[in-house]
Scaffold this motif. Structure first.
Motif, PDB file in Angstrom:
ATOM      1  N   ALA A  26      43.502  42.759  46.322  1.00 31.32           N
ATOM      2  CA  ALA A  26      42.458  43.706  45.798  1.00 31.32           C
ATOM      3  C   ALA A  26      43.473  44.948  45.126  1.00 31.32           C
ATOM      4  O   ALA A  26      43.216  45.334  44.073  1.00 31.32           O
ATOM      5  CB  ALA A  26      41.879  44.513  46.888  1.00 31.32           C
ATOM      6  N   GLU A  27      44.705  45.243  45.754  1.00 23.21           N
ATOM      7  CA  GLU A  27      45.731  46.182  45.246  1.00 23.21           C
ATOM      8  C   GLU A  27      46.048  45.560  43.805  1.00 23.21           C
ATOM      9  O   GLU A  27      46.164  46.375  43.043  1.00 23.21           O
ATOM     10  CB  GLU A  27      46.791  46.446  45.977  1.00 23.21           C
ATOM     11  CG  GLU A  27      47.796  47.618  45.795  1.00 23.21           C
ATOM     12  CD  GLU A  27      47.205  48.938  45.855  1.00 23.21           C
ATOM     13  OE1 GLU A  27      47.602  49.935  45.223  1.00 23.21           O
ATOM     14  OE2 GLU A  27      46.023  49.201  46.770  1.00 23.21           O
ATOM     15  N   ALA A  29      44.653  43.606  42.030  1.00 23.70           N
ATOM     16  CA  ALA A  29      43.558  43.658  40.790  1.00 23.70           C
ATOM     17  C   ALA A  29      43.383  44.905  40.302  1.00 23.70           C
ATOM     18  O   ALA A  29      43.184  45.221  39.026  1.00 23.70           O
ATOM     19  CB  ALA A  29      42.314  43.003  41.524  1.00 23.70           C
ATOM     20  N   ALA A  30      43.463  46.000  41.195  1.00 18.38           N
ATOM     21  CA  ALA A  30      43.160  47.403  40.901  1.00 18.38           C
ATOM     22  C   ALA A  30      44.272  47.821  39.775  1.00 18.38           C
ATOM     23  O   ALA A  30      43.989  48.654  39.073  1.00 18.38           O
ATOM     24  CB  ALA A  30      43.184  48.384  42.184  1.00 18.38           C
ATOM     25  N   ARG A  31      45.406  47.254  39.962  1.00 14.02           N
ATOM     26  CA  ARG A  31      46.670  47.638  39.278  1.00 14.02           C
ATOM     27  C   ARG A  31      46.927  46.798  37.784  1.00 14.02           C
ATOM     28  O   ARG A  31      47.586  47.140  37.159  1.00 14.02           O
ATOM     29  CB  ARG A  31      47.817  47.774  39.963  1.00 14.02           C
ATOM     30  CG  ARG A  31      47.779  48.949  40.986  1.00 14.02           C
ATOM     31  CD  ARG A  31      49.063  48.718  41.836  1.00 14.02           C
ATOM     32  NE  ARG A  31      49.391  49.635  42.782  1.00 14.02           N
ATOM     33  CZ  ARG A  31      49.749  50.639  42.816  1.00 14.02           C
ATOM     34  NH1 ARG A  31      50.225  50.988  41.628  1.00 14.02           N
ATOM     35  NH2 ARG A  31      49.741  51.719  43.664  1.00 14.02           N
TER      36      ARG A  31
END
Length: 141
Positions: A26-27, A29-31
């Motif tokens: 998730a981290e 993907a967010a970045r």
């Protein structure tokens, strides 16, 4: 793609850490970043030394890397860059983050034990010294 998100897992039981890998995904993907996985085999202070020990250690580390690659690819569904290091966990995680130019570090946070209050935990040491954001994933209840 930006610098990878480094996810640190305990090699003794990686299968039980899917929630940490999910948080790292998730981290990342967010970045808009890829993932890099590090497993640190902690050095044994009273272990033997010499060529036979070095060969055994290298064999164990390669086996851990192969197992981690297969597991992570099954969970992530795609390639994951895997690194295995030997030594003090906090030092090896920080060194890998610097070497890889990581954009963040994701790692599990253990339930605090009495000894952690005295000696400090790996998560505390990494958080205090990292030059990038550190995401601490709480243990599964």
């Amino acid at each position: 793609m930006t610098a990878p998100v480094l996810v640190a897992l305990d090699p003794s039981d990686i299968e039980a850490q899917a929630h940490i890998l999910a948080a790292a995904q998730a981290e990342a993907a967010a970045r808009g970043a890829g993932l890099a996985l590090i497993l640190v085999v902690e050095g044994m202070r009273h272990a033997a030394h010499g060529p036979a020990y070095a060969e055994l250690r290298q064999s164990l580390m390669q086996e851990a890397a192969n197992r981690a690659d297969a597991w992570a690819q099954g969970v992530v569904g795609g390639p994951v860059e895997t690194h295995v290091a030997y030594g003090d966990a906090d030092e090896q995680i920080l060194a890998a983050a610097e070497r890889l130019g990581a954009s963040a570090i994701v790692m599990g946070e253990r339930r605090e034990r009495a000894i952690d209050r005295v000696l400090g935990s790996v998560a505390q040491a990494v958080s205090a010294r990292a030059g990038v954001p550190v995401v601490l994933v709480p243990p599964v209840a």
